[in-house]
Each structure stands twice: as structure tokens, then as C-alpha cells.
Design a protein around this motif. Structure first.
Motif, mmCIF file in Angstrom:
data_model
loop_
_atom_site.group_PDB
_atom_site.id
_atom_site.type_symbol
_atom_site.label_atom_id
_atom_site.label_comp_id
_atom_site.label_asym_id
_atom_site.label_seq_id
_atom_site.Cartn_x
_atom_site.Cartn_y
_atom_site.Cartn_z
ATOM 1 N N LEU A 1 0.824 -1.201 0.000
ATOM 2 C CA LEU A 1 0.000 0.000 0.000
ATOM 3 C C LEU A 1 0.861 1.255 0.000
ATOM 4 O O LEU A 1 0.590 2.219 -0.733
ATOM 5 C CB LEU A 1 -0.928 -0.002 1.218
ATOM 6 N N ALA A 2 1.927 1.262 0.820
ATOM 7 C CA ALA A 2 2.832 2.414 0.877
ATOM 8 C C ALA A 2 3.536 2.636 -0.457
ATOM 9 O O ALA A 2 3.719 3.778 -0.892
ATOM 10 C CB ALA A 2 3.852 2.219 2.007
ATOM 11 N N LEU A 3 3.914 1.540 -1.122
ATOM 12 C CA LEU A 3 4.587 1.662 -2.419
ATOM 13 C C LEU A 3 3.634 2.187 -3.488
ATOM 14 O O LEU A 3 4.035 2.970 -4.358
ATOM 15 C CB LEU A 3 5.154 0.297 -2.840
ATOM 16 N N GLY B 1 2.473 9.672 -5.765
ATOM 17 C CA GLY B 1 2.943 11.006 -5.402
ATOM 18 C C GLY B 1 3.322 11.215 -3.958
ATOM 19 O O GLY B 1 3.724 12.327 -3.579
ATOM 20 N N LEU B 2 3.207 10.171 -3.122
ATOM 21 C CA LEU B 2 3.614 10.326 -1.723
ATOM 22 C C LEU B 2 5.119 10.559 -1.656
ATOM 23 O O LEU B 2 5.897 9.840 -2.296
ATOM 24 C CB LEU B 2 3.250 9.075 -0.927
ATOM 25 N N ALA C 1 6.847 8.010 2.787
ATOM 26 C CA ALA C 1 6.733 6.586 2.471
ATOM 27 C C ALA C 1 7.622 5.765 3.392
ATOM 28 O O ALA C 1 7.203 4.729 3.937
ATOM 29 C CB ALA C 1 7.103 6.338 1.012
ATOM 30 N N ASN C 2 8.881 6.231 3.595
ATOM 31 C CA ASN C 2 9.793 5.532 4.504
ATOM 32 C C ASN C 2 9.269 5.570 5.937
ATOM 33 O O ASN C 2 9.384 4.594 6.679
ATOM 34 C CB ASN C 2 11.177 6.171 4.441
ATOM 35 N N PHE C 3 8.705 6.711 6.321
ATOM 36 C CA PHE C 3 8.121 6.856 7.656
ATOM 37 C C PHE C 3 7.022 5.817 7.875
ATOM 38 O O PHE C 3 6.957 5.160 8.928
ATOM 39 C CB PHE C 3 7.561 8.269 7.818
#
Length: 217
Positions: A70-72, A78-79, A84-86
């Protein structure tokens, strides 16, 4: 040779042969291997403790993979990289910390579950060799997650905390944990799988306790 000696000898041999190849594989390999262990342990009465452990780890791995995917996807949409790392490192930390706490109380939780689902078989629940070892491995997971999470905050302190660019610029090169995170994670994951495989061998060598003996205790 004592059973404990066999356990550690097998664990070392498997770890040495598995860890190198495991680093080159992605997290889906861990998911598949855990699934195989869950299925195998479900067909053996001797592996009820291992089944409880592997089911929990399998569920956490599934949640972890879903959250990272989901994060990827959000990153592609555009995140920003630091957010994204957070999100990814935050999810890793929370899941590994929760797994650590569950492993700490695994025997007590398994006993409660067994008394509710199969009270006549509660004597099959005990602390295996895997319990303290996995607790130590997941403690290492938590430390690595904290290091990666903290490093990400320090690298982007100007974005997270509004620090001036001059003050934050010397820390932009801090990426040791970030660059080596997958390697560190792969080594620890290989240790988890090694511990589970070695536990399968040891538990299957454990003699069954006759029902008469259990009733006389």
C-alpha cells in the motif's frame, strides 16, 4: 548427544546454508516458507506449539506485506519519499514490537486458547526451544526498525521538524541503516525460518507422553 545440542547444531548448519540465499530473495519467499511450515505443523500433534507460533508469524507477515504494498502504491501516486519511509518503517516497528510481546507471553496465550478449544489437550502446550530464540530475534528486529525509523527522521529533520536546511544538510548522507536494511532484515528472517525448521526436527524427536502418565501427574 543431548536434544538441545542437536537443536543448536542443526540450527547453525541450516542458518549457514540458508542465510546467503535468503538475502537474495524478496519478502514473498518468507511468506511462502511460513505458509509451508503452518501447513506441515497442522498435520502433526507433536507440533501444536510450533503451529501457534508459525500462524502468528504468518499473519504478521501477511499484514506487513499488505501495508508495504500500500505504501509503495501511494509512493507511485505522489507520496513523498520521507513519508513513504516513515510509513514503512513505522509499520515494521509496530508489527515487530507486537510480535515480540506475543512471543514473550506465547505459552500463556496458547494455554488459554487450548483450554477454550481443546481443554483435554492443554498438556501439549509448553515452552519450546524456539520460544526464547525467536524472542531474541524479534528483539533484534525491533532494534533494526528503530534505527531505520530514527535515521529517516534525522535525514529529513527539515521536513519533519522544520529545522533549517543548513542544520539538516550534514545529516542527509546518513543512510547506513537504510541501505543495509534489506540485508539486515533478510538475515534475521533467515534466522526465524532456521529456528522453526530446527524446532520441527527436535519436536518430532520428542517421545509422546502416554495418556496414563499424564493422568497420574
Amino acid at each position: 548427544m543431548k536434544l538441545s545440542s542437536y537443536f543448536f547444531l542443526i540450527a547453525i548448519l541450516i542458518a549457514v546454508s540458508l542465510s546467503y540465499f535468503y538475502i537474495a530473495l524478496n519478502n514473498y519467499a518468507n511468506f511462502i516458507m511460513l505458509a509451508v511450515i503452518v501447513i506441515f505443523s497442522s498435520f502433526s500433534k507433536q507440533l501444536v506449539n510450533l503451529k501457534h507460533i508459525s500462524v502468528v508469524l504468518f499473519i504478521f507477515t501477511l499484514i506487513e506485506l499488505s501495508a508495504v504494498e500500500l505504501a509503495l502504491v501511494m509512493r507511485k501516486e505522489g507520496l513523498e519519499a520521507h513519508l513513504a519511509n516513515f510509513s514503512i518503517f513505522g509499520v515494521y516497528f509496530l508489527l515487530d514490537l507486537t510480535a515480540l510481546l506475543l512471543l514473550k507471553h506465547r505459552v500463556r496465550l496458547s494455554l488459554r486458547y487450548m483450554r477454550f478449544t481443546n481443554p483435554d489437550n492443554w498438556r501439549s502446550i509448553y515452552m519450546t526451544y524456539a520460544d526464547p530464540i525467536l524472542y531474541g530475534i524479534f528483539f533484534a528486529f525491533v532494534l533494526v526498525d528503530l534505527a531505520a525509523f530514527g535515521e529517516n527522521l534525522i535525514r529529513y529533520m527539515d521536513l519533519f521538524f522544520g529545522v533549517s536546511e543548513e542544520a539538516s544538510k550534514p545529516f542527509w548522507s546518513w543512510s547506513w541503516v537504510y541501505k543495509n536494511y534489506e540485508v539486515l532484515k533478510s538475515i534475521l528472517l533467515s534466522c526465524v525460518i532456521t529456528t522453526l525448521l530446527a524446532t520441527i526436527f527436535v519436536e518430532r524427536q520428542r517421545p509422546d507422553t502416554p495418556d496414563e502418565e499424564l493422568e497420574s501427574e
